[in-house]
Design an enzyme around this catalytic site. Structure first.
Site, mmCIF file in Angstrom:
data_model
loop_
_atom_site.group_PDB
_atom_site.id
_atom_site.type_symbol
_atom_site.label_atom_id
_atom_site.label_comp_id
_atom_site.label_asym_id
_atom_site.label_seq_id
_atom_site.Cartn_x
_atom_site.Cartn_y
_atom_site.Cartn_z
ATOM 1 N N CYS A 249 -47.428 -33.527 -32.894
ATOM 2 C CA CYS A 249 -48.742 -33.513 -33.512
ATOM 3 C C CYS A 249 -48.735 -32.579 -34.717
ATOM 4 C CB CYS A 249 -49.763 -33.038 -32.485
ATOM 5 S SG CYS A 249 -51.322 -32.498 -33.175
ATOM 6 N N GLY A 250 -49.464 -32.970 -35.764
ATOM 7 C CA GLY A 250 -49.466 -32.190 -37.006
ATOM 8 C C GLY A 250 -49.887 -30.749 -36.824
#
Length: 261
Positions: A249-250
């Site tokens: 996830c970013g």
């Protein structure tokens, strides 16, 4: 322990590598409750939990509640969550009387607002920009607004990818904040065993074939062979299915954005 003060900085400790090594040796083999107890006792009011109420985050919320040491929570509303995920977040707020700070993009209150600004398919055409606008930037603002110096995550080694060598304590290379991963050594089975035993609420999408739940645009259902404990894609199967090779996830790779600015 060394404490470094930075100009215009609201972070807590900046531990050096020796400090981290000592603490990770001391805490690495301990139960999550012991790790959480250490955090609450040593990190004070600048300690928050950042969660999207996935199963591991729910275990941490429940443990802190049973220890009578609830922490303030930061939830990033990406504007692209499933309705069920938003319902689940509201359920958690009520069930645990939790203090949840909701943060989102500065100039969009809905997915439609976001699409007007950036188009309908930014998530597909420019994944990094999408992550930055919906997750990274709102999180960085939230951490600053609340004066967060240390934050608890739900990451585990068995998620694989960049997480396979995860330590209990680490320094975020982009801003020097302390990140704590109290369930780093737990497996998917451990998490669900706790959830069932303690009757912890979870997102109903898990009962509908979604082992891991992110944004609606980049999460899909998987077959039963993908789910569970290492068979197929594991409990993060179905995430980022449209982006080959993406597993993280970013929010947890925000350093690459910060390094560019």
């Amino acid at each position: 322990m060394s404490s470094v003060h930075h100009h215009h900085d609201r972070r807590f400790h900046q531990f050096d590598e020796n400090d981290l090594a000592v603490l990770n040796r001391a805490l690495g083999g301990q139960p999550p409750e012991v790790i959480l107890e250490w955090c609450v006792e040593n990190l004070g009011s600048q300690l928050y939990q950042v969660t999207s109420f996935q199963p591991t985050g729910m275990v941490i919320i429940d443990m802190l509640h049973k220890m009578n040491k609830p922490l303030p929570i930061i939830f990033i509303d990406t504007l692209h969550h499933f309705p069920e995920s938003i319902d689940h977040a509201r359920t958690v707020e009520k069930r645990y009387t939790a203090t949840v700070h909701w943060h989102r993009h500065d100039h969009a209150a809905t997915r439609e607002d976001f699409a007007q600004l950036y188009g309908d398919e930014l998530w597909l055409n420019n994944t990094k920009e999408y992550d930055f606008l919906t997750k990274v930037q709102p999180l960085e603002q939230a951490l600053d607004i609340h004066g967060v110096g240390a934050w608890i995550t739900g990451r585990r080694r068995d998620h694989g990818g960049l997480r396979s060598a995860l330590q209990v304590l680490e320094i975020d290379g982009s801003d020097g904040r302390l990140k704590i991963n109290p369930l780093a050594s737990w497996t998917n089975k451990d998490v669900w065993r706790y959830i069932m035993k303690e009757k912890v609420p979870y997102n109903i999408l898990h009962d509908m074939g979604y082992p891991s739940i992110g944004d609606k645009v980049n999460t899909r259902q998987t077959s039963s062979t993908d789910n569970d404990n290492g068979a197929g894609g594991g409990d993060r199967a179905g995430r980022f299915y449209q982006t080959q090779g993406k597993t993280e996830c970013g929010i947890h790779i925000k350093r690459e954005y910060s390094d560019q600015s």
